[in-house]
Design an enzyme around this catalytic site. Structure first.
Site, PDB file in Angstrom:
ATOM      1  N   TYR A 153     -30.409 -11.542 -43.179  1.00  0.00           N
ATOM      2  CA  TYR A 153     -31.596 -10.914 -42.216  1.00  0.00           C
ATOM      3  C   TYR A 153     -31.618  -9.396 -42.401  1.00  0.00           C
ATOM      4  CZ  TYR A 153     -32.431  -9.396 -36.865  1.00  0.00           C
ATOM      5  OH  TYR A 153     -33.087  -9.387 -36.313  1.00  0.00           O
TER       6      TYR A 153
ATOM      7  N   ASP B 207     -29.194  -3.345 -48.391  1.00  0.00           N
ATOM      8  CA  ASP B 207     -29.457  -2.677 -46.923  1.00  0.00           C
ATOM      9  C   ASP B 207     -27.680  -3.231 -46.891  1.00  0.00           C
ATOM     10  OD1 ASP B 207     -29.832  -3.051 -45.075  1.00  0.00           O
ATOM     11  OD2 ASP B 207     -30.587  -5.068 -44.219  1.00  0.00           O
TER      12      ASP B 207
ATOM     13  N   LYS C 151     -25.311   0.718 -37.432  1.00  0.00           N
ATOM     14  CA  LYS C 151     -23.465   0.566 -37.439  1.00  0.00           C
ATOM     15  C   LYS C 151     -23.082   1.303 -37.605  1.00  0.00           C
ATOM     16  CE  LYS C 151     -24.798  -4.373 -37.823  1.00  0.00           C
ATOM     17  NZ  LYS C 151     -24.765  -5.020 -37.118  1.00  0.00           N
TER      18      LYS C 151
END
Length: 430
Positions: free
Chosen positions: A143, A238, A266
């Site tokens: 994702y 990523d 994050k």
């Protein structure tokens, strides 16, 4: 009389699609209705009915020091009194960028954005501009946010490219996206041969976190690096989830493989909305206003998010060995406890763990890619999840998400979690 949790969720259903601001929060993967959080503290969440949960979601990864960390709260309280947003350059923005560049290998320049999705879509745009190519190669089950190019799943083969996996995504996105099995280096090699000088970038979660935790097989990341170099494509890591989670320098440090571009999020915002992308200076100087690749954001470099991120990163950098050693010990204890309790309950499981992110799968076969993960028995996880929730332990409401251990988790909470799993694995058998 219904609980306050239920009352509030009924209101939410009238106001938001599915009653939530992000789909996985709706518990559709496990059944039932989500609880509504009143507050978080240390390793715990408290719902509006007053129930306490040991939390292993941690806002989906950012809270490496737990909820409402005192040092972070003190810094944010002071920061908000100076203003919540400026729309101008600020010192917290500069400080966060300096910390990122000092800690992440290959990060010579960085652009701050507001989310992981913004970071990945911007990095891909930059890769397309730098190479003059349009195709992106990604991996099934990964994702990278909800930009069109990433909402593509595998087709029936290289000849058919990818198939869009969300309504509203144009079919052209599928024609520009290849989606292959993670850890299958030979498939990547064949893709470069099938589409010579067409692939702009390989976008990869070096440790996948959205089909459960799935680490790279030995040589896989190294092979991606070699193939990208040989074929003139850019390698994009990523690291929105893995950055500062699996090591101070993320997967580049842990596995010794250098990417051309890196995306982050994050942890770098300490729990506030943030994202970043960066890499070599020559690449990043192609981003506006220095170069022709346009990307902008009203709240990018927000002083509150940058303050929270800088506080978190300074602690991680200053206490690197101590913090990551502590996280490794605690995570290993949780892994061993889950394996032992599952064995006593005669329930076969496989635990995948990299540092302080982990997940487990029902069954005994190794999980190396999306097809392996999808064989996991859905009903068993749902039963396990609700049994754990009843015992006051909150895991991700999806079998395809990771658990995250924080420094706020102490041995007492880990032991309580392992004891709860003893009952939950029995419940999982059905």
């Amino acid at each position: 009389m219904s609980s306050r949790n239920a009352q509030l969720f009924r209101r939410a259903l009238e106001l938001m699609p599915g009653g939530v601001s992000s789909p996985v929060r709706a518990f559709r993967g496990v059944g039932g209705e989500p609880f509504v959080v009143q507050r978080g503290e240390g390793p715990y969440l408290y719902d509006v009915d007053g129930k306490r949960y040991i939390d292993y979601v941690g806002s989906w990864g950012p809270l490496i020091f737990g909820h409402a960390d005192p040092e972070l709260c003190e810094a944010l309280t002071a920061a908000v009194l100076r203003g919540s947003s400026y729309g101008c350059p600020s010192e917290p923005e500069l400080e966060l960028c300096e910390l990122l560049v000092s800690a992440v290998p290959g990060l010579e320049m960085v652009r701050l954005v507001n989310s992981g999705t913004e970071a990945t879509m911007s990095a891909l745009r930059l890769a397309r501009a730098a190479t003059g190519r349009e195709m992106v190669l990604k991996f099934d089950g990964a994702y990278h946010g909800h930009a069109d190019a990433f909402l593509v799943k595998a087709g029936s083969g290289l000849a058919t490219l990818g198939e869009v996996s969300s309504a509203g995504v144009p079919s052209a996105a599928g024609r520009a996206t290849l989606s292959l099995a993670f850890n299958d280096l030979e498939a990547v090699r064949q893709a470069f041969e099938a589409f010579p000088k067409a692939i702009a970038a390989v976008m990869v979660e070096p440790v996948v976190g959205n089909m459960g935790c799935v680490p790279p097989l030995p040589g896989f990341l190294e092979g991606l690096r070699e193939l990208c170099t040989a074929h003139g494509a850019l390698l994009i890591f990523d690291e929105v989830m893995t950055g500062f989670r699996v090591a101070l320098g993320g997967c580049q440090q842990r596995y010794g493989v250098r990417a051309d571009l890196i995306t982050l999020g994050k942890i770098i915002g300490g729990g506030l909305p943030v994202g970043a992308y960066g890499g070599r200076r020559a690449l990043m100087e192609q981003v506006a206003p220095s170069g022709p690749v346009y990307q902008a954001g009203t709240l990018s470099g927000n002083p509150l998010a940058c303050t929270a991120g800088a506080v978190s990163l300074r602690r991680l950098i200053g206490r690197c060995d101590e913090v990551y050693g502590e996280l490794e010990r605690k995570s290993a204890k949780l892994e061993a406890g889950l394996l032992a309790t599952a064995k006593r309950a005669d329930v076969p499981i496989v635990v995948n763990r990299v540092g302080s992110m982990l997940s487990f799968f029902f069954g005994s076969a190794p999980v190396r890619n999306w097809d392996d993960a999808a064989r996991d028995e859905h009903g068993a996880y749902a039963r396990f999840f609700h049994a754990m929730l009843a015992e006051g332990v909150y895991l991700a409401p999806s079998r395809f998400e990771c658990a995250f251990v924080s420094t706020a988790h102490q041995d007492a909470q880990l032991e309580q979690t392992i004891a709860a799993a003893e009952l939950a694995f029995v419940a999982a058998r059905g």
